[in-house]
Design an enzyme around this catalytic site. Structure first.
Site, PDB file in Angstrom:
ATOM      1  N   ASP A  27      65.822  16.648  22.548  1.00 13.35           N
ATOM      2  CA  ASP A  27      66.880  15.977  23.114  1.00 13.35           C
ATOM      3  C   ASP A  27      68.102  15.420  22.255  1.00 13.35           C
ATOM      4  O   ASP A  27      69.044  15.089  22.685  1.00 13.35           O
ATOM      5  CB  ASP A  27      66.218  14.805  24.100  1.00 13.35           C
ATOM      6  N   HIS A  71      47.820  15.278  24.594  1.00 17.58           N
ATOM      7  CA  HIS A  71      48.391  15.284  23.195  1.00 17.58           C
ATOM      8  C   HIS A  71      47.583  14.759  21.930  1.00 17.58           C
ATOM      9  O   HIS A  71      48.277  14.376  20.863  1.00 17.58           O
ATOM     10  CB  HIS A  71      49.815  14.527  23.258  1.00 17.58           C
ATOM     11  N   ASP A  78      52.194  11.361  31.467  1.00 16.62           N
ATOM     12  CA  ASP A  78      52.147  11.822  32.966  1.00 16.62           C
ATOM     13  C   ASP A  78      53.454  12.648  33.399  1.00 16.62           C
ATOM     14  O   ASP A  78      53.791  12.562  34.620  1.00 16.62           O
ATOM     15  CB  ASP A  78      52.050  10.515  33.656  1.00 16.62           C
ATOM     16  N   GLY A  79      53.990  13.240  32.423  1.00 17.69           N
ATOM     17  CA  GLY A  79      55.278  13.930  32.948  1.00 17.69           C
ATOM     18  C   GLY A  79      56.390  13.088  32.931  1.00 17.69           C
ATOM     19  O   GLY A  79      56.494  11.981  32.361  1.00 17.69           O
ATOM     20  N   GLU A 104      60.131  13.191  28.674  1.00 19.58           N
ATOM     21  CA  GLU A 104      61.012  12.278  29.055  1.00 19.58           C
ATOM     22  C   GLU A 104      62.438  12.709  28.264  1.00 19.58           C
ATOM     23  O   GLU A 104      62.327  13.502  27.467  1.00 19.58           O
ATOM     24  CB  GLU A 104      60.864  10.872  28.446  1.00 19.58           C
ATOM     25  N   HIS A 122      59.902  -1.257  21.068  1.00 17.80           N
ATOM     26  CA  HIS A 122      58.823  -1.820  22.003  1.00 17.80           C
ATOM     27  C   HIS A 122      57.517  -1.206  21.462  1.00 17.80           C
ATOM     28  O   HIS A 122      56.691  -2.097  21.240  1.00 17.80           O
ATOM     29  CB  HIS A 122      58.937  -1.262  23.365  1.00 17.80           C
ATOM     30  N   GLU A 123      57.437   0.141  21.288  1.00 21.52           N
ATOM     31  CA  GLU A 123      56.035   0.522  20.730  1.00 21.52           C
ATOM     32  C   GLU A 123      55.658   0.065  19.453  1.00 21.52           C
ATOM     33  O   GLU A 123      54.618  -0.250  19.148  1.00 21.52           O
ATOM     34  CB  GLU A 123      56.119   2.239  20.773  1.00 21.52           C
ATOM     35  N   HIS A 126      53.758  -3.057  19.470  1.00 23.90           N
ATOM     36  CA  HIS A 126      52.285  -2.649  19.646  1.00 23.90           C
ATOM     37  C   HIS A 126      51.781  -2.277  18.539  1.00 23.90           C
ATOM     38  O   HIS A 126      50.762  -2.526  18.030  1.00 23.90           O
ATOM     39  CB  HIS A 126      52.132  -1.589  20.636  1.00 23.90           C
ATOM     40  N   HIS A 132      51.734  -6.595  25.828  1.00 25.90           N
ATOM     41  CA  HIS A 132      53.067  -6.973  26.512  1.00 25.90           C
ATOM     42  C   HIS A 132      53.048  -8.518  26.983  1.00 25.90           C
ATOM     43  O   HIS A 132      52.200  -9.222  26.849  1.00 25.90           O
ATOM     44  CB  HIS A 132      52.761  -6.398  28.034  1.00 25.90           C
ATOM     45  N   ASP A 195      75.772 -19.368  36.834  1.00 28.58           N
ATOM     46  CA  ASP A 195      76.870 -18.544  36.729  1.00 28.58           C
ATOM     47  C   ASP A 195      77.634 -18.398  38.009  1.00 28.58           C
ATOM     48  O   ASP A 195      78.803 -18.595  37.946  1.00 28.58           O
ATOM     49  CB  ASP A 195      76.701 -17.360  35.847  1.00 28.58           C
TER      50      ASP A 195
END
Lengths: 375, 81
Positions: A27, A71, A78-79, A104, A122-123, A126, A132, A195
């Site tokens: 990508d 993997h 999950d696609g 993705e 983010h990863e 971890h 989280h 605001d």
């Protein structure tokens, strides 16, 4: 395995860590992936003693790879959508490794697809030992949120989390520490100043900083979200907002510009200048906007005055601006938000909210701003 | 006012898979003679609490819970066993 992470809070026992990019996503160009990964690690290095070195062979502490479905670990992807990536907590072997779901669409900067920098940052949280966070403004919040990588600043919640494991960055320049980590506003903060407030197809939307709280008839607790999660190209820290029930759009104002959204979608031709409403050039921003359902007029508050705009004719009414206290009893100063709810008109002035009968202009109650936020 | 959507079987499967994936819902094994809150309901309440949603323990209350489950998200921190 399920109980392991409850019993210990794994962290790396060293500050110098290595990482290796095992493969690439089609990508993005390899330099874009390299840059995204490097910047994502730098997010954590900026606030801790941790330092990351890239290696190109052997086994690194943090192995980074793209894979789809099964993997090679016990946690298949999950696609498209759903789970975007996952990572392993600090430990030898697989520990620290980060896997990205190749199904993705990853992007470098645009918000069509998932910005690899945001997913990676983010990863790597971890990979360094964080789990989280339930703070919707945190990087470690489990739901993906688009942010512009060029202006991203690690939020306070994440800084506190990672520094509780590794301490602060000893090399931080005390004279120029950089931007303050953003905090997530609390709807029940007694000093809360909103605001803007607006209705939106039966719901109430309360805007503060880069967030809004969404309250609808069946809910008992308002839902907090990032504005850009809902409207990716909307402004934050806005001045005013209102729902035009005439055009079925919600309009957000910031400085001299106004954005209109129909549902999630930015209406063509927006953002445009607020002068398109007929406001004089001397008005550089508005403080609040209120759509009066009964008259079909929108009131724009500027300082201690207000203008009246006819939504049907799309023209500003004659005889304005008027002083606000000519219509609203006792309203002599600047306002911060204005809206209608169940037939009453509410005007926020700092931490207080004034409840009016708009037809008579009489002041009915003085409430706390968080009154409708179900505290 | 949002029209309450019926909960489909797919919704329930999706919710269970979500709770297994992210909130440690485990398969119930052994005799199921004890009455009490179902593990799914318990985990659903835990998920609703985490996300600041209305805590009902069920999917029927409002769309917010199902909408949140459908959002793209990150996997939980994994531990190599």
């Amino acid at each position: 395995c399920q109980f392991l992470h409850i019993w210990n809070n794994p962290k790396w026992e060293k500050n110098s860590l290595t990482y290796m990019i095992e493969n690439y996503t089609p990508d993005m160009s390899t330099s874009e992936v390299d840059d995204s990964i490097e910047k994502a690690l730098q997010v954590w290095a900026d606030v801790t003693p941790l330092r990351f070195t890239r290696i190109y062979s052997g086994t690194a502490d943090i192995m980074i790879s793209f894979g789809s479905k099964s993997h090679g670990d016990f946690y298949p992807f999950d696609g498209p959508d759903g789970i975007l990536a996952h990572a392993f907590a600090p430990a030898p072997g697989l520990g620290g490794d980060a896997h990205f779901d190749e199904d993705e669409t990853f992007t470098f900067r645009s918000n069509t697809g998932y910005v690899l920098f945001m997913v990676a940052a983010h990863e790597f949280g971890h990979s360094l030992g964080l789990s989280h966070s339930n703070d919707p403004g945190a990087l470690m919040y489990p739901v993906y949120t688009y942010s512009n990588p060029d202006t991203f600043v690690l939020p306070r919640d994440d800084v506190n989390g990672i520094q509780s494991l590794y301490g602060p960055n000893p090399d931080k320049d005390p004279v120029q520490p950089g931007p303050e980590p953003p905090t997530t506003p609390n709807s029940c903060d007694s000093a809360l100043v909103l605001d803007a407030v607006s209705t939106l197809r039966g719901e109430m939307i309360f805007f503060k900083d880069s967030f809004f709280w969404r309250s609808y008839p069946q809910s008992t607790t308002p839902q907090q979200s990032l504005i850009t999660n809902f409207w990716p190209n909307a402004p934050i820290n806005i001045d005013a907002a209102y729902e035009s029930q005439y055009s079925d759009n919600i309009l957000l104002f910031k400085g001299r510009r106004v954005w209109a959204f129909s549902g999630y979608d930015l209406v063509r031709g927006y953002p445009k200048s607020i002068s398109s409403f007929g406001l004089p050039e001397s008005v550089s921003k508005i403080d609040a906007a209120l759509y009066d359902v009964e008259s079909g007029k929108t009131l724009f508050f500027v300082g201690s005055s207000y203008y009246s705009y006819d939504e049907a004719k799309k023209t500003m009414d004659q005889g304005f601006p008027k002083r606000s206290d000519e219509t609203f009893t006792g309203l002599t100063s600047k306002v911060t938000a204005a809206f209608q709810y169940k037939g009453y008109t509410y005007i926020n002035r700092g931490q207080h909210m004034l409840k009016y009968n708009l037809r008579t202009g009489s002041l009915l109650r003085v409430l706390r701003t968080s009154y409708l936020l179900q505290c | 006012v949002p029209i309450p959507q019926e909960v489909t079987v797919e919704d329930e499967y999706f919710a269970e898979s979500y709770l297994k994936n992210f909130f440690n819902l485990t398969e119930e094994t052994g005799p199921t003679i004890r009455r009490g809150i179902s593990p799914v309901s318990k985990k659903l309440s835990e998920m609703q609490r985490f996300f600041g949603l209305k805590i009902t323990g069920t999917l029927t209350a409002d769309l917010a819970t199902r909408e949140k489950m459908k959002k793209p998200r990150f996997g939980v921190s994994r531990h190599q066993c």
